[in-house]
Design a protein around this motif. Structure first.
Motif, PDB file in Angstrom:
ATOM      1  N   PRO A 173      50.024  50.741  40.441  1.00 41.32           N
ATOM      2  CA  PRO A 173      49.427  50.739  38.954  1.00 41.32           C
ATOM      3  C   PRO A 173      48.190  51.534  38.869  1.00 41.32           C
ATOM      4  N   GLN A 174      47.803  52.039  37.763  1.00 38.76           N
ATOM      5  CA  GLN A 174      46.528  52.769  37.530  1.00 38.76           C
ATOM      6  C   GLN A 174      45.907  51.848  36.615  1.00 38.76           C
ATOM      7  N   SER A 175      44.632  51.657  37.118  1.00 37.12           N
ATOM      8  CA  SER A 175      43.424  50.726  36.263  1.00 37.12           C
ATOM      9  C   SER A 175      42.928  51.808  35.378  1.00 37.12           C
ATOM     10  N   VAL A 176      42.908  51.408  34.149  1.00 34.82           N
ATOM     11  CA  VAL A 176      42.352  52.241  32.901  1.00 34.82           C
ATOM     12  C   VAL A 176      41.395  51.327  32.196  1.00 34.82           C
ATOM     13  N   GLN A 177      40.084  51.587  32.158  1.00 39.32           N
ATOM     14  CA  GLN A 177      39.156  50.813  31.598  1.00 39.32           C
ATOM     15  C   GLN A 177      38.189  51.588  30.752  1.00 39.32           C
ATOM     16  N   ALA A 178      37.819  50.965  29.537  1.00 39.82           N
ATOM     17  CA  ALA A 178      37.109  51.719  28.539  1.00 39.82           C
ATOM     18  C   ALA A 178      35.779  50.475  28.096  1.00 39.82           C
ATOM     19  N   ALA A 179      34.687  51.154  27.765  1.00 40.08           N
ATOM     20  CA  ALA A 179      33.400  50.545  27.269  1.00 40.08           C
ATOM     21  C   ALA A 179      33.021  51.249  26.172  1.00 40.08           C
ATOM     22  N   VAL A 180      32.611  50.419  25.119  1.00 41.50           N
ATOM     23  CA  VAL A 180      31.776  50.895  23.977  1.00 41.50           C
ATOM     24  C   VAL A 180      30.662  50.098  23.875  1.00 41.50           C
ATOM     25  N   GLN A 181      29.524  50.748  23.162  1.00 40.87           N
ATOM     26  CA  GLN A 181      28.306  50.001  22.474  1.00 40.87           C
ATOM     27  C   GLN A 181      28.423  50.157  21.246  1.00 40.87           C
ATOM     28  N   ALA A 182      28.407  49.040  20.266  1.00 41.76           N
ATOM     29  CA  ALA A 182      28.501  49.195  18.763  1.00 41.76           C
ATOM     30  C   ALA A 182      27.093  48.367  18.267  1.00 41.76           C
ATOM     31  N   ARG A 183      26.588  49.180  17.420  1.00 44.25           N
ATOM     32  CA  ARG A 183      25.462  48.600  16.423  1.00 44.25           C
ATOM     33  C   ARG A 183      26.086  48.085  15.081  1.00 44.25           C
ATOM     34  N   PHE A 184      26.128  46.712  14.771  1.00 44.73           N
ATOM     35  CA  PHE A 184      26.446  46.642  13.273  1.00 44.73           C
ATOM     36  C   PHE A 184      25.415  46.113  12.449  1.00 44.73           C
ATOM     37  N   ALA A 185      25.345  46.369  11.178  1.00 45.10           N
ATOM     38  CA  ALA A 185      24.423  45.743  10.365  1.00 45.10           C
ATOM     39  C   ALA A 185      25.059  44.406   9.836  1.00 45.10           C
ATOM     40  N   ILE A 186      24.328  43.446   9.692  1.00 44.87           N
ATOM     41  CA  ILE A 186      24.840  42.136   9.375  1.00 44.87           C
ATOM     42  C   ILE A 186      23.873  41.482   8.133  1.00 44.87           C
ATOM     43  N   THR A 187      24.500  40.663   7.525  1.00 46.15           N
ATOM     44  CA  THR A 187      23.893  39.898   6.236  1.00 46.15           C
ATOM     45  C   THR A 187      22.702  39.250   6.937  1.00 46.15           C
ATOM     46  N   GLU A 188      21.683  38.506   6.001  1.00 43.58           N
ATOM     47  CA  GLU A 188      20.724  37.805   6.691  1.00 43.58           C
ATOM     48  C   GLU A 188      21.001  36.436   7.228  1.00 43.58           C
ATOM     49  N   ALA A 189      20.579  36.119   8.279  1.00 49.73           N
ATOM     50  CA  ALA A 189      21.115  35.129   9.267  1.00 49.73           C
ATOM     51  C   ALA A 189      20.357  33.733   8.597  1.00 49.73           C
ATOM     52  N   VAL A 190      21.407  32.521   8.756  1.00 49.77           N
ATOM     53  CA  VAL A 190      20.954  31.384   8.190  1.00 49.77           C
ATOM     54  C   VAL A 190      20.743  30.547   9.248  1.00 49.77           C
ATOM     55  N   LEU A 191      19.219  30.227   9.566  1.00 48.10           N
ATOM     56  CA  LEU A 191      18.673  29.547  10.561  1.00 48.10           C
ATOM     57  C   LEU A 191      18.187  28.286  10.150  1.00 48.10           C
ATOM     58  N   SER A 192      18.960  27.134  10.830  1.00 48.72           N
ATOM     59  CA  SER A 192      18.414  25.970  10.315  1.00 48.72           C
ATOM     60  C   SER A 192      17.784  25.213  11.605  1.00 48.72           C
TER      61      SER A 192
END
Length: 213
Positions: free
Chosen positions: A194-213
């Motif tokens: 069997p052949q091992s295939v691996q992929a990895a990505v780095q992603a940056r996402f914009a998110i709404t304002e966090a709700v910190l309590s």
């Protein structure tokens, strides 16, 4: 420039898939005190291998002769030539594994022939690569959403996506040296690795304002 919070994540995916190709090498050798005799024997043995491969042409995807060596053997203390060595190597690639073991042994039965391999692999355009990359992107998106949800926020946009690499480990090989003294042909069953295939990505996402309590 992005205004607002950003989350950066790494997405990964790993799969083990059946190989699509198997490659092995056939090396023909010759040695004699006379250079012309060495070259003649080398040419004759290489021709015998070529005839055998021609008979299996429908089972072979590709064959390449890529390594020809002719060298003198000299005494340690002088430049006097005591023998000539010759070798020529052909790489054979097949996709039909049913007769692979038998073909390798038939080649190894030829006089002064070494067979090495097989090396299992995927085709360069194998769908497995695309599938594992898509899975890595899906993993990055899932992680980004999880982090955002943990902050009481949600993902709103993709800012950046970078491929950080695909790994394809090399496989081990076997070797079989043939010749007149090799005896009868043994049975050889090869199990595709069997052949091992691996992929990895780095992603940056914009998110709404966090709700910190």
């Amino acid at each position: 420039m992005v205004d607002g919070p950003v989350v950066t994540v790494r997405g990964e995916a790993y799969r083990e898939v059946a190989p699509e190709l198997a490659a092995f090498t056939v090396t023909v050798t010759a040695r004699d005190r006379d250079r012309e005799t060495t070259l003649t024997r080398l040419a004759e043995r290489a021709a015998a291998v070529r005839v055998l491969l021609d008979g299996e042409d429908t089972a072979i995807d590709r064959r390449d002769t890529g390594d020809l060596r002719v060298r003198p053997e000299t005494r340690r203390t002088t430049e006097r030539v005591v023998a000539w060595h010759g070798a020529v190597t052909t790489t054979v690639t097949v996709s039909d594994f049913t007769a692979l073991g038998e073909l390798m042994l038939r080649l190894a039965e030829q006089d002064q022939v070494e067979v090495a391999g097989p090396w299992w692999s995927l085709r360069p355009d194998s769908p497995a690569y695309r599938q594992v990359r898509r899975a890595a992107i899906a993993d990055a998106l899932a992680r980004g959403r999880e982090y955002a949800e943990a902050l009481g926020a949600r993902v709103t946009a993709l800012i950046e996506l970078a491929d950080t690499g695909v790994e394809r480990p090399m496989m081990a090989r076997m070797a079989y040296a043939g010749g007149a003294e090799a005896g009868g042909r043994p049975e050889l069953d090869l199990d595709p690795q069997p052949q091992s295939v691996q992929a990895a990505v780095q992603a940056r996402f914009a998110i709404t304002e966090a709700v910190l309590s």
